[in-house]
Write a protein that holds these residues in place. Structure first.
Motif, PDB file in Angstrom:
ATOM      1  N   VAL A 337       0.860  -1.179   0.000  1.00 27.61           N
ATOM      2  CA  VAL A 337       0.000   0.000   0.000  1.00 27.61           C
ATOM      3  C   VAL A 337       0.899   1.232   0.000  1.00 27.61           C
ATOM      4  CG1 VAL A 337      -1.852   1.207   1.194  1.00 27.61           C
ATOM      5  CG2 VAL A 337      -1.664  -1.278   1.384  1.00 27.61           C
ATOM      6  N   LEU A 338       0.701   2.108  -0.961  1.00 28.22           N
ATOM      7  CA  LEU A 338       1.548   3.290  -1.064  1.00 28.22           C
ATOM      8  C   LEU A 338       0.714   4.535  -0.852  1.00 28.22           C
ATOM      9  CD1 LEU A 338       3.617   2.341  -4.227  1.00 28.22           C
ATOM     10  CD2 LEU A 338       4.241   2.049  -1.836  1.00 28.22           C
ATOM     11  N   GLN A 339       1.126   5.333   0.098  1.00 25.63           N
ATOM     12  CA  GLN A 339       0.432   6.594   0.332  1.00 25.63           C
ATOM     13  C   GLN A 339       1.377   7.730  -0.004  1.00 25.63           C
ATOM     14  OE1 GLN A 339      -2.592   6.967   2.957  1.00 25.63           O
ATOM     15  NE2 GLN A 339      -1.940   8.814   3.999  1.00 25.63           N
ATOM     16  N   GLY A 340       0.983   8.530  -0.976  1.00 25.78           N
ATOM     17  CA  GLY A 340       1.762   9.732  -1.297  1.00 25.78           C
ATOM     18  C   GLY A 340       2.813   9.559  -2.371  1.00 25.78           C
ATOM     19  N   PHE A 341       2.950   8.358  -2.942  1.00 25.04           N
ATOM     20  CA  PHE A 341       4.003   8.172  -3.941  1.00 25.04           C
ATOM     21  C   PHE A 341       3.579   8.675  -5.316  1.00 25.04           C
ATOM     22  CE2 PHE A 341       7.448   5.664  -2.053  1.00 25.04           C
ATOM     23  CZ  PHE A 341       6.910   5.475  -0.786  1.00 25.04           C
ATOM     24  N   THR A 342       2.378   8.235  -5.720  1.00 24.64           N
ATOM     25  CA  THR A 342       1.956   8.589  -7.076  1.00 24.64           C
ATOM     26  C   THR A 342       1.812  10.100  -7.219  1.00 24.64           C
ATOM     27  OG1 THR A 342       0.403   7.998  -8.810  1.00 24.64           O
ATOM     28  CG2 THR A 342      -0.540   8.385  -6.635  1.00 24.64           C
ATOM     29  N   GLU A 343       1.611  10.799  -6.079  1.00 18.80           N
ATOM     30  CA  GLU A 343       1.476  12.249  -6.107  1.00 18.80           C
ATOM     31  C   GLU A 343       2.814  12.930  -6.394  1.00 18.80           C
ATOM     32  OE1 GLU A 343       0.017  10.295  -3.957  1.00 18.80           O
ATOM     33  OE2 GLU A 343      -2.106  10.745  -4.194  1.00 18.80           O
ATOM     34  N   MET A 344       3.894  12.234  -6.092  1.00 19.00           N
ATOM     35  CA  MET A 344       5.211  12.866  -6.167  1.00 19.00           C
ATOM     36  C   MET A 344       5.869  12.755  -7.538  1.00 19.00           C
ATOM     37  SD  MET A 344       5.660  14.082  -3.198  1.00 19.00           S
ATOM     38  CE  MET A 344       7.368  14.556  -3.401  1.00 19.00           C
ATOM     39  N   PHE A 345       5.386  11.786  -8.348  1.00 18.57           N
ATOM     40  CA  PHE A 345       6.097  11.502  -9.592  1.00 18.57           C
ATOM     41  C   PHE A 345       5.156  11.591 -10.789  1.00 18.57           C
ATOM     42  CE2 PHE A 345       8.174   9.146  -6.194  1.00 18.57           C
ATOM     43  CZ  PHE A 345       9.471   9.618  -6.307  1.00 18.57           C
ATOM     44  N   ARG A 346       5.771  11.793 -11.964  1.00 15.05           N
ATOM     45  CA  ARG A 346       4.984  11.734 -13.195  1.00 15.05           C
ATOM     46  C   ARG A 346       5.010  10.295 -13.675  1.00 15.05           C
ATOM     47  NH1 ARG A 346       7.284  16.913 -14.937  1.00 15.05           N
ATOM     48  NH2 ARG A 346       5.824  18.434 -14.081  1.00 15.05           N
ATOM     49  N   GLY A 347       3.855   9.745 -13.956  1.00 17.88           N
ATOM     50  CA  GLY A 347       3.796   8.374 -14.507  1.00 17.88           C
ATOM     51  C   GLY A 347       4.345   7.328 -13.552  1.00 17.88           C
ATOM     52  N   PHE A 348       4.033   7.486 -12.273  1.00 15.75           N
ATOM     53  CA  PHE A 348       4.602   6.587 -11.271  1.00 15.75           C
ATOM     54  C   PHE A 348       4.109   5.151 -11.430  1.00 15.75           C
ATOM     55  CE2 PHE A 348       4.258   4.635  -7.025  1.00 15.75           C
ATOM     56  CZ  PHE A 348       5.606   4.591  -6.712  1.00 15.75           C
ATOM     57  N   GLY A 439       2.164  13.976   4.415  1.00 14.65           N
ATOM     58  CA  GLY A 439       2.113  15.346   3.910  1.00 14.65           C
ATOM     59  C   GLY A 439       2.142  15.450   2.398  1.00 14.65           C
ATOM     60  N   ALA A 440       2.264  14.296   1.704  1.00 11.80           N
ATOM     61  CA  ALA A 440       2.351  14.352   0.243  1.00 11.80           C
ATOM     62  C   ALA A 440       1.039  14.792  -0.390  1.00 11.80           C
ATOM     63  CB  ALA A 440       2.761  12.992  -0.314  1.00 11.80           C
ATOM     64  N   TRP A 441      -0.041  14.715   0.345  1.00  5.81           N
ATOM     65  CA  TRP A 441      -1.327  15.195  -0.182  1.00  5.81           C
ATOM     66  C   TRP A 441      -1.275  16.681  -0.534  1.00  5.81           C
ATOM     67  CZ3 TRP A 441      -2.201  18.915   3.293  1.00  5.81           C
ATOM     68  CH2 TRP A 441      -1.710  18.701   4.586  1.00  5.81           C
ATOM     69  N   ALA A 442      -0.292  17.387   0.025  1.00  6.21           N
ATOM     70  CA  ALA A 442      -0.199  18.822  -0.263  1.00  6.21           C
ATOM     71  C   ALA A 442       0.286  19.087  -1.689  1.00  6.21           C
ATOM     72  CB  ALA A 442       0.744  19.488   0.742  1.00  6.21           C
ATOM     73  N   VAL A 443       0.971  18.088  -2.282  1.00  2.07           N
ATOM     74  CA  VAL A 443       1.542  18.330  -3.613  1.00  2.07           C
ATOM     75  C   VAL A 443       0.456  18.549  -4.667  1.00  2.07           C
ATOM     76  CG1 VAL A 443       3.006  17.337  -5.388  1.00  2.07           C
ATOM     77  CG2 VAL A 443       3.667  17.151  -2.994  1.00  2.07           C
ATOM     78  N   PRO A 444      -0.527  17.648  -4.780  1.00  4.19           N
ATOM     79  CA  PRO A 444      -1.575  17.936  -5.773  1.00  4.19           C
ATOM     80  C   PRO A 444      -2.286  19.254  -5.493  1.00  4.19           C
ATOM     81  CG  PRO A 444      -1.955  15.794  -4.736  1.00  4.19           C
ATOM     82  CD  PRO A 444      -0.726  16.339  -4.133  1.00  4.19           C
ATOM     83  N   LEU A 445      -2.426  19.633  -4.236  1.00  6.62           N
ATOM     84  CA  LEU A 445      -3.068  20.903  -3.914  1.00  6.62           C
ATOM     85  C   LEU A 445      -2.231  22.072  -4.449  1.00  6.62           C
ATOM     86  CD1 LEU A 445      -4.339  20.468  -0.236  1.00  6.62           C
ATOM     87  CD2 LEU A 445      -5.628  20.336  -2.366  1.00  6.62           C
ATOM     88  N   PHE A 446      -0.930  21.910  -4.244  1.00  3.23           N
ATOM     89  CA  PHE A 446      -0.007  22.935  -4.702  1.00  3.23           C
ATOM     90  C   PHE A 446      -0.090  23.084  -6.222  1.00  3.23           C
ATOM     91  CE2 PHE A 446       4.447  23.056  -6.427  1.00  3.23           C
ATOM     92  CZ  PHE A 446       4.605  24.436  -6.365  1.00  3.23           C
ATOM     93  N   LEU A 447      -0.222  21.932  -6.911  1.00  4.05           N
ATOM     94  CA  LEU A 447      -0.246  21.975  -8.359  1.00  4.05           C
ATOM     95  C   LEU A 447      -1.598  22.414  -8.894  1.00  4.05           C
ATOM     96  CD1 LEU A 447       1.718  18.686  -9.102  1.00  4.05           C
ATOM     97  CD2 LEU A 447       2.565  21.038  -9.242  1.00  4.05           C
TER      98      LEU A 447
END
Lengths: 566, 336
Positions: A337-348, A439-447
Motif C-alpha cells: 500500500v503506497l500513500q503519497g508516492f503517485t502524487e510525487m512523480f509523473r507516470g509513477f 504530507g504528500a497530499w499537499a503536492v496535488p493541492l499545490f499543483l
C-alpha cells in the motif's frame, strides 16, 4: 492352505457375501461373525447365500457396539472356531465387511508363507499415539467407561472428568504393558492360540472388558507377551480423519488403491461397484512381490485433514469464515500500500509496474470508483469497480482482490482523499506492506489552481484524515510492516524508500535503482506550505520543508535510467 | 446468546411448524406416490409455477445424482407442468392456487411436506433452475455424500447459490426442453462475494455475484442472499425460516468453520438467465408474489431494457466442481 479370514460384519451383507466367496474361492477358509442386531430374516438369507461353501462358517453372534468389548468377544469367538475347525491355517486375518483385498489372494498367501512366524499387528505404546479419539491414550487403561461415547457423550465426558478430579485409577494387571494399534491384524496360529489359551485369560478379559475401545488394544497388548516376531504394521490400509473416523474409498480411488500395493484396504463404500468388481476379479496383478506403499494415499488424506483444520489462508467463503479475532492473517498474500508516492512523480504507476509480475493499481478506494490497474470496470473475479459495492464491504473487497489475484503481487495507492473504512483492516493485516510519505497530499493541492481559501480548507481536512491513519498505523494492534516518513525527508533522498518498495514488489529480482522516476516540479512548494502556515494552519505532517527549496529544473529529454540490469 | 434468545427462537420454530400445519389445507394432492418412499431414500422438495420447459432436464439431473423421489408443489401452473409431473413415476405432486407470498414464498408448504414425509430422510430443497454441485459429484453419487455426512454426524450441508449467465444477451440462445441449461448459461462471477454473519440465526449472509454487480451496484444491501442450506437430514422438528437460507434449530445453520478450517460445501448453479427470464420477470412483476415487493424483479426490468448483457471480461466459464473448489467457492473439507 495357510491363511484363514475372520470377518466381522454388520451391514451391507451382499458385499460380505461377495468377499467371503472371494476368499473361499481362493482356498482361504472364512469364519463370519454377524452382528446380533441384524434381524433373523436377513441373517438367514445371508447364511443361505453362502451355504454352498464348506469352508465358510458362522460363529455365535454378539451384539456389537463401537468402542466396546463386544467387538473383541466377537473376534475371539470367530478366531476360536477358525483355529479349531481349520488346523491347516497358519495365519489368521481379521477383516471387516468393508475390507477389500487389493492384490490377488495368492500374493498374500505367498507373502505370509515366506514369513511364517511373523505377526502383522500394529502395536505401539500409548505415549506414541497421536490419533486417539478424545485425547484418551493412557487413560483408556486406567479409567472406567460405563457410558457409551456415541450415544451418551455428555455422561461419558462428565464421568471421565469426575474420575480425573477424584484421582481414580484402575490397577493394570501384572504383566500387561498397554499397547495400541489398528484393530485389523494378521496373527500367526501360534500367537493367537497363546492369547486365547492364556492361563490368565479370564483376568485379561475381565480387565479389557472395561478398557475403552478394547479392540484397538486387546490383541495389540497381548501379542507383545506371546509373539516371537511382531511386525508393527497392519496389512490392511486404513486411514483416519481428524475425528478418528475412517476415510472411505470410492470408485474414483481405483488407480490410487492399485498403485498403493497394499494387501487390503478399508473402508470401501458398499456402493463402490467398480472397486469391488475390479479387485475381486481374477485379473493378473503387476505388483507381485512388491511391498505395500501407501505414501500417495497418506498424502491425499493428510491434505484433506489439513484443509479441514487449517483451510486456505486468505479465503473467506461459505464454509470458511474465520472469526475476526482469531488468526491475524486476513488476506492470502502480501501486498503493498503506497500513500503519497503517485502524487510525487509523473507516470509513477506505469513505472512501478515495469518491475516483473506486479499489478499496480491506482487509488482503489477513491470516492468515485475503484481505479484498477488497466482502468477496467471490473477486475479479476469480476470484482466491480463500483464505489457503492466496494464500500458496502471494503474488507471483502480487499480480501477478494488479493485472493483472486493469487500469484501476482498487488500494489495500490492510498491517500487521505480515499474512503478510510479499510484502514484498521490493512493495519491489522500481517500481509500488508504500507509505505507512507506523510504530507504528500499537499503536492496535488499545490499543483492545482483553485482558490487559496478552498485549498486551505481541503488541506486541513486531508491532514486530519492522514493524521488519523498514522495513529492507526502506530497503534499496538498494527501488524502490517509500516514505513512512514515525512515529505521533506523523502524529497531529500527518494531513492532509498523507492528501493524498499521495489524490493517488496519484485522480491525475486531485487533490481537496483540508480535514479528515481521524474518527480513533479516542486519549485515554490516551500513557499506554498509557508502560505498555508501563514493562514493559521498547523502543518505537522510534511516535516520541515525548506522554504527556499529549489529543485533542479526538469530536464526535457532525459533518458530513463531506472535500473541497471545485471 | 442467552436462554431467552434460545426460547424465542424455539417459539419461532414452533410458529413456522404451525404455519405449515395450517397451510396444509391449501395443498391438494394430484398424485401422492409417497407410499413408494423407502426408508433410506433421498428426497427432492420443490415449489414451482409454469416451468414445463425446464422440467425434463431438472428431473433427469437429479435422477442421475441418485435422488429417489420428488415431492413437488405446483402453484397454479397453466402451461402443462402439472400434467407432465403427474405422469412421472417418482413424483408426488400437490397443487394449490393459494398465494405464494402468503405461504412465505412456498416455505410453509414445503415445511409441511417435509415434516410429513421427510422425517429421517436426506432432503434436498431446490428450485427447478438450481443444480446442486458437490465435491466429487462427477464420480460419486449423492448417496456417497449423504453416507459420508451420516458417518461424520453432519446434519446439514451448505451450497451457495451461484448465478450463471450466457455470454451474449439473455435470451439470444433459445432453450429447448431437455437441454442442459448450463450449456447456455455457462458463465459466472468467481470472486466478488461479500459475507457477513447473522448473529441471531448464526448463518452467513452471502451477497454478490452477477446480480449484485449488474443490478444492485448502486444499492448493494438489497442484493439477493446467496447462502443456502439445501441438503438436510430432516427431522420432524426442523423448519426452514426463509427460503432455504435459514433453518431452525439454528445449529443446522453452522455449515461453516469459524476457526480457520474449511467444512465441505457445494454450490447451487442457478440457471435463471435463460430466454424464459424476460417473460418470467414481467409476469412476476405483475403478480407481485415475490420477496420485498418483488424489488428484485423491478431492478431486472429497468436494467434489462437498456443492456441485457451480463457477461464481462473477467467472467469465468464453468468447467466442473474442481474449478469451483480451486476458486474457493466450495470446498471438499476433509472428504477425500
Amino acid at each position: 492352505m495357510s491363511l484363514g479370514v475372520v470377518m466381522i460384519v454388520h451391514d451391507a451383507l451382499h458385499r460380505a457375501t461377495q468377499l467371503a466367496r472371494h476368499w473361499s474361492d481362493h482356498g482361504c477358509p472364512v469364519v463370519l461373525h454377524v452382528d446380533q442386531r441384524v434381524d433373523r430374516d436377513t441373517y438367514d438369507r445371508f447364511v443361505k447365500s453362502l451355504a454352498d461353501r464348506d469352508n465358510v462358517l458362522f460363529c455365535d453372534r454378539h451384539r456389537c457396539e463401537w468402542g466396546t468389548w463386544s467387538l473383541v468377544a466377537a473376534s475371539q469367538a470367530a478366531a476360536e472356531l477358525m483355529l479349531e475347525r481349520f488346523p491347516d491355517v497358519q495365519h489368521v486375518l481379521l477383516a471387516s465387511g468393508s475390507c477389500l483385498p487389493l492384490r490377488p489372494v495368492a500374493e498374500l498367501t505367498d507373502y505370509l508363507r515366506d514369513r511364517p512366524t511373523t505377526d502383522f499387528i500394529e502395536s505401539v505404546t500409548t505415549e506414541d499415539v497421536p490419533w486417539a479419539i478424545g485425547g484418551l491414550n493412557t487413560e483408556r487403561f486406567t479409567l472406567r467407561f460405563p457410558f457409551s461415547w456415541k450415544r451418551r457423550r455428555r455422561l461419558f465426558d462428565g464421568y471421565v472428568r469426575f474420575q480425573r478430579r477424584v484421582g481414580y485409577k484402575r490397577r493394570i494387571p501384572l504383566g500387561i504393558s498397554p499397547h495400541l494399534g489398528s484393530q485389523w491384524w494378521c496373527l500367526t496360529r501360534h500367537t493367537l492360540l497363546a492369547i486365547l489359551n492364556d492361563p490368565r485369560r479370564s483376568v485379561n478379559d475381565a480387565y479389557f472388558r472395561r478398557v475403552w475401545i478394547p479392540d484397538e488394544s486387546y490383541y495389540q497388548t497381548l501379542s507383545r507377551q506371546h509373539s516371537n516376531k511382531i511386525e508393527s504394521r497392519s496389512l490392511t490400509l486404513s486411514k483416519f480423519d481428524y475425528q478418528g473416523k475412517p476415510h472411505v474409498f470410492y470408485d474414483d480411488h481405483l488407480q490410487l488403491l492399485r498403485r498403493s500395493d497394499c494387501f487390503l484396504a478399508r473402508k470401501i463404500w458398499p456402493h463402490a461397484d467398480r472397486l469391488y468388481d475390479s479387485f475381486l476379479s481374477d485379473a493378473p496383478s503387476f505388483s507381485a512381490g512388491a511391498e505395500p506403499n501407501p505414501g500417495e494415499i497418506d498424502r491425499i488424506f493428510a491434505k484433506a485433514v489439513d484443509r479441514r483444520t487449517k483451510g486456505r489462508p486468505g479465503l473467506l467463503m461459505q464454509s470458511r469464515f474465520p472469526h475476526q479475532r482469531w488468526g491475524n492473517r486476513v488476506t492470502a498474500e502480501p501486498y503493498v500500500v503506497l500513500q503519497g508516492f503517485t502524487e510525487m512523480f509523473r507516470g509513477f504507476e506505469p513505472w512501478l509496474s515495469s518491475f516483473g509480475k506486479v499489478r499496480v493499481h491506482g487509488h482503489l478506494f477513491a470516492p468515485d470508483s475503484a481505479h484498477f490497474a488497466g482502468g477496467g470496470a471490473e477486475y479479476f473475479g469480476a470484482l466491480s469497480s463500483s464505489a457503492a459495492l466496494r464500500d458496502y464491504d471494503s474488507t471483502a473487497f480487499l480480501t477478494n482482490l488479493i485472493w483472486n489475484t493469487r500469484g501476482d503481487r498487488q500494489c495500490f495507492q492510498f491517500g487521505p482523499a480515499d474512503t478510510q473504512d479499510i484502514t484498521w483492516n490493512i493495519a491489522r493485516d500481517a500481509n500488508a506492506r504500507i509505505h507512507v510519505i506523510s504530507g504528500a497530499w499537499a503536492v496535488p493541492l499545490f499543483l492545482s489552481e483553485g482558490r487559496f481559501a478552498d485549498i486551505r480548507r481541503t488541506a486541513a481536512r486531508l491532514q486530519k484524515t492522514e493524521s488519523a491513519f498514522l495513529s492507526v498505523l502506530r497503534s499496538d494492534h498494527c501488524r502490517a510492516r509500516v514505513k512512514i516518513q515525512t515529505l521533506s525527508n523523502f524529497v531529500r533522498n527518494p531513492i532509498e524508500p523507492l528501493q524498499d518498495v521495489v524490493d517488496q514488489l519484485a522480491a525475486r529480482d531485487r533490481p537496483k535503482l540508480t535514479a528515481p522516476p521524474e518527480m513533479v516540479h516542486l519549485g515554490g512548494f516551500g513557499e506554498f506550505l509557508q502560505n498555508l502556515k501563514n493562514q493559521g494552519m498547523h502543518l505537522h505532517l510534511a516535516g520541515d520543508f525548506p522554504t527556499d527549496y529549489a529543485p533542479e529544473p526538469p530536464q526535457a529529454e532525459r533518458a530513463t535510467p531506472y535500473l541497471v540490469t545485471k | 446468546m442467552g436462554a431467552l434468545t434460545s426460547y424465542r427462537l424455539r417459539l419461532k420454530r414452533k410458529r413456522h411448524l404451525i404455519r405449515g400445519f395450517r397451510k396444509r389445507h391449501e395443498l391438494s394432492a394430484v398424485k401422492n406416490r409417497t407410499a413408494q418412499i423407502a426408508p433410506a431414500d433421498i428426497l427432492v422438495f420443490t415449489t414451482l409455477r409454469n416451468e414445463l420447459v425446464r422440467l425434463p432436464y431438472f428431473l433427469k439431473y437429479y435422477r442421475d445424482l441418485g435422488v429417489n423421489h420428488f415431492l413437488i408443489v405446483d402453484n397454479g401452473s397453466d402451461d402443462g407442468s402439472r400434467e407432465y409431473l403427474a405422469q412421472q413415476d417418482d413424483v408426488s405432486l400437490w397443487t394449490t392456487q393459494a398465494s405464494y407470498k402468503r405461504a412465505k414464498f412456498g416455505v410453509d408448504w414445503l415445511n409441511w411436506l417435509q415434516r410429513k414425509y421427510g422425517h429421517d430422510h436426506w432432503c434436498l430443497t431446490v428450485d427447478t433452475d438450481e443444480f446442486f454441485v458437490y465435491p466429487f459429484c462427477d464420480t460419486r453419487p449423492l448417496r456417497a455424500l449423504t453416507d459420508w455426512l451420516d458417518a461424520s454426524e453432519i446434519r446439514s450441508f451448505g451450497a451457495m447459490l451461484m448465478d450463471m449467465y450466457p455470454e451474449g444477451p439473455i435470451g439470444a440462445e433459445p432453450y429447448q426442453a431437455g437441454q442442459n441449461p448450463l450449456e447456455i448459461t455457462r458463465w459466472f462471477d468467481s470472486g466478488n462475494y461479500t459475507i457477513r454473519k447473522n448473529s441471531q440465526f448464526r448463518n452467513l449472509w452471502i451477497q454478490g455475484g452477477v446480480r449484485a454487480r449488474v443490478f444492485f451496484d448502486d444499492n448493494p444491501e438489497r442484493a439477493p442472499a446467496l447462502n443456502k442450506i439445501p441438503l438436510v437430514k430432516w427431522r420432524r422438528s426442523y423448519a426452514y425460516v426463509s427460503s432455504t437460507h435459514t433453518l431452525l434449530p439454528r445449529g443446522l445453520n453452522l455449515v461453516y468453520d469459524a476457526s480457520g478450517g474449511e467444512k465441505a460445501s457445494g454450490c447451487l448453479l442457478h440457471a435463471k438467465f435463460l430466454d424464459t427470464f424476460e417473460a418470467k420477470s414481467k409476469e412476476e412483476l405483475q403478480r407481485r408474489q415475490h420477496y420485498a415487493n418483488s424489488h428484485e424483479y423491478r431492478a431486472y426490468n429497468t436494467r434489462m431494457a437498456d443492456d441485457p448483457v451480463l457477461w464481462c471480461e473477467w467472467s469465468e466459464e464453468y468447467i466442473n466442481w474442481r474449478q469451483l473448489e480451486v476458486l474457493g467457492l466450495m470446498s471438499k473439507g476433509n472428504w477425500a
